[in-house]
Structures are given as structure tokens and as C-alpha cells.
Design a protein around this motif. Sequence first.
Motif, PDB file in Angstrom:
ATOM      1  N   LEU A  62       7.417  62.828 119.663  1.00  0.00           N
ATOM      2  CA  LEU A  62       6.518  62.186 120.622  1.00  0.00           C
ATOM      3  C   LEU A  62       7.287  61.253 121.554  1.00  0.00           C
ATOM      4  O   LEU A  62       6.997  61.181 122.757  1.00  0.00           O
ATOM      5  CB  LEU A  62       5.423  61.424 119.881  1.00  0.00           C
ATOM      6  N   GLY A  66       7.550  61.553 125.581  1.00  0.00           N
ATOM      7  CA  GLY A  66       7.252  60.403 126.427  1.00  0.00           C
ATOM      8  C   GLY A  66       8.387  60.058 127.356  1.00  0.00           C
ATOM      9  O   GLY A  66       8.166  59.738 128.543  1.00  0.00           O
ATOM     10  N   GLU A  90      -3.464  63.933 123.359  1.00  0.00           N
ATOM     11  CA  GLU A  90      -4.058  62.610 123.289  1.00  0.00           C
ATOM     12  C   GLU A  90      -3.136  61.559 123.902  1.00  0.00           C
ATOM     13  O   GLU A  90      -3.588  60.641 124.594  1.00  0.00           O
ATOM     14  CB  GLU A  90      -4.368  62.258 121.830  1.00  0.00           C
ATOM     15  N   GLN A  91      -1.828  61.711 123.639  1.00  0.00           N
ATOM     16  CA  GLN A  91      -0.875  60.733 124.171  1.00  0.00           C
ATOM     17  C   GLN A  91      -0.354  61.106 125.552  1.00  0.00           C
ATOM     18  O   GLN A  91      -0.083  60.225 126.373  1.00  0.00           O
ATOM     19  CB  GLN A  91       0.300  60.570 123.203  1.00  0.00           C
ATOM     20  N   TYR A  92      -0.215  62.409 125.789  1.00  0.00           N
ATOM     21  CA  TYR A  92       0.383  62.871 127.047  1.00  0.00           C
ATOM     22  C   TYR A  92      -0.468  64.000 127.628  1.00  0.00           C
ATOM     23  O   TYR A  92      -0.099  65.178 127.549  1.00  0.00           O
ATOM     24  CB  TYR A  92       1.825  63.329 126.817  1.00  0.00           C
TER      25      TYR A  92
END
Length: 458
Positions: A62, A66, A90-92
Motif C-alpha cells: 500500500l 501511495g 478504498e485508499q487509492y
Amino acid sequence: MPASQPKVGFVSLGCPKALVDSERILTQLRVDGYDIVQTYDDADVVVVNTCGFIDSAVAESLDAIGEAMAENGKVIVTGCLGKRSEMIREQYPDVLSISGPQDYGSVMSAVHTALPQSHDPFTNLVPRRAAGDDVGIKLTPKHYAYLKISEGCNHRCSFCIIPSMRGDLVSRPVDDVLREAERLVVRGGVRELLVISQDTSAYGVDVKYAEREWRGKAYQTRMKALCEGLAELGVWTRLHYVYPYPHVDDIIPLMAEGKLLPYLDIPFQHANPRVLKLMKRPGAVDKVRERIARWRGICPELTIRSTFIVGFPGETEAEFEELLDFLREVRLDRVGAFAYSPVDGATANALPDPVPEAVKQERLARFMEVQAEISTQKLEDKVGSVQRCLVDLLDGELAIARSMADAPEIDGVVQIQDGRDAGLQPGEFVDVRIMGSDEHDLYGEVEYGRGLELLRDA
């Protein structure tokens, strides 16, 4: 003049099996006309091949995604973590594409969509290969290569989620594997082949050990037959991820005859039958002891590497002590250990009586202390001997090499003190007189009396 080629950056994470996936994707990118670049700024798009086996690997993957998003903004994600696309999205949410392991077609489709190739009739019909060879792009040094013989795994170990990521066992045809090995050796200059899979011992069971032909001879799609074929190439062949089936016995004579490196990477994981049952691993520990003794009787030079998990849910202090007693008794040559860490999706997470984190770390320290004493003594016993070594690199006056007992990056090295004076180069075999040792490594000097020049030609 043709327009400049579109440029792809690449980040490769994870185990050697993932590294082979990266090599295949990179090779296809080059064949399709894309240039591979080393920086985010130079790249038109970045591919991140992820790992998702344990929590630390997930975090690293992750973070890599990022970083690529922040530095470049156009990112294609593939690999094991791609099986958990909702976590990545969800994060990216703006990543261009997400695919799972060995899904080369999806990666190439995503690259083609992000960077359409303009057709050049003078160049596009000619495949582009890695500079100077026709074995594809390799991410290892020129003199060794990983040879992946299968995908997936049929086992369902309670701590492992690999089958959910990579699927059940799918063996490559034995003639395909042998032809790839031949290209690596004959055309690529490889001196050491490292055989990898999720379960090397199970090779061919899914295709009922189908027979194929290579160099005019029939070979079964089976571990022993594969090893016999690889022996014909005259280079080092090292076996990794060997599940402790009884038929492993069949390859030990090949090692004793010098046809195969006397090295086995067998992840035993524990030595208490109850804990092994909870892990859904083979639990006949007494038979393991007997087989190790028998193997060493046939091939005294045999090196055994293994990995273990300490602090598995429900592991008692007495069961951990049983593991330490096993270490002291069988005296394995190379050992790695991990404190149990819950992996999202693993069935072991539901087991009762989790071991407190402080206890896990204390047991891990005790385990490594016992193994360090064993390793130190085993390496000390080699002082005064002569070891055949393969040179990996030069470092000042030293040549850094590996003996037959050392796999790259996970085992120790042999520091050849007069390596530069002897004119050694990476990829050369040389005999080394061992002068000293420590917990991990050996130190020595070139043994000139054993024919350095002849070994270079070997």
C-alpha cells in the motif's frame, strides 16, 4: 524518425515467485515496444506488482502504491494484493487498474489503454527484446535465475491465504520448463537455476505426471524427472519450497551423485504434532527425524533450510520447548522464524487461545538464540575445508560469493579476501579455502592449487 517510445516504470515487491511474474510482464512490455525507465518522473505510467501474504507485506504494498500515486499519478496495480481490490480502492480510488497475480493479460491491457501505441510499420512488426539476449528481461544478476515450475497450491494451511490469491496447483509442462532452463543457460549465461513454486514436491500431480519429450528423451511432469533433465544442463540447480512428502527421498541420490545441489528448502513450520495439526501441516515429526538422518546418510553434504512459526494460536510453553528440542536434535543448517501474525482471511485467526504478543516475541528471541548457536558451530566446522563457490559481486578487495549451501539473499555468503587480486568476476566458479566464520558467513581465500583457471571454464 519514429516518435519516442512510451515509458513504463515498474515496482516489484514480494517473493521470488512474484519476481518471476514481474520478469514476464517486463519482457512483454519490451516486446510490445514500451521502454522501461527507472524514475517516476520519466514514466508515463507506473506498474506496481504487490505482495499481500502477511500484514507487513500488505502495508509495504500500500505504501508503494501511495508513493507511485504521489510521484506519478498514473498507476496500474497487479499481484497478490490485487485480490483485495476493495482495500486498494478504498485508499487509492484513482488507480487505473487492479488485477491479481500472474494475470499478465490484464496488466498489458491496462498499459495499452493508458498508453496506446502508435503503429510504426518499420518497427512494430519486429519484436523488441532485452538488450543482447532472447531470454527476456531478468531482475536477477546474469549468472542466476529463478525457474518457476507451477502456480498455486492444493494445500490449505490454516495460516496461509496463498491459494485464495493464486488458486490451486497448475503445473507447467515439463518440456516447457526444460526449454526455458536451456535458454537461460545456453543463451543467457545462467550458472545457477533456482527452482521455485508454492509446492515443488507436488509438481505434476494435477496433470497426472504427463510425459513430454525434451532433447529426444521422454520426461514425466514430476519433480525427480525434472531434476534429472535439469542435471543435463551442467549448472547448479537448487530446490526451494519442497513440501516434506515421502518421494523427496528419491532426489537425495541425485544430490549425492553431484547432479543436483545438495540443498533442500523445506518449511517444516513446527515440531509439535498438535500444533502442526492446527496448522493443517504434516504432523509425523518422528518420521521427519528419521528421514533427515537417512538423507544425511546418503548425502552427508546436504544442507537443509527451513522456516518455523512461533507463537501460533494455542501454542503452549511445553510445545514451544518441544520445538527447541527438535532444533537441537536435528541441527538444521539454515533456519528462519516468524512470530505468528494474523493474516486477513486465514482460518487460523479463529483458533482459540491466542499467544500474547510479548510472549511471541520472547519465544522468537529464544528460538533464534538456539539456532544461532547451531549455525555458528556448523559454519565453524567448515573452517579448513575447501568450498566450491559462485561469485556474486566484487566489494573493494573482496569477492562476495556463495557456496553450495547458500541461496541468494536468504542464506549467508563467502567473503573471498583476495578476490580482486585473483581477478575474480561475477558468475565465476572458484574453490575457496575457508579461513574463518561467524554466525552467518564464511571467510576464505582462493585455493589456487585446485585449478582456478579450469574452474572458470567449467
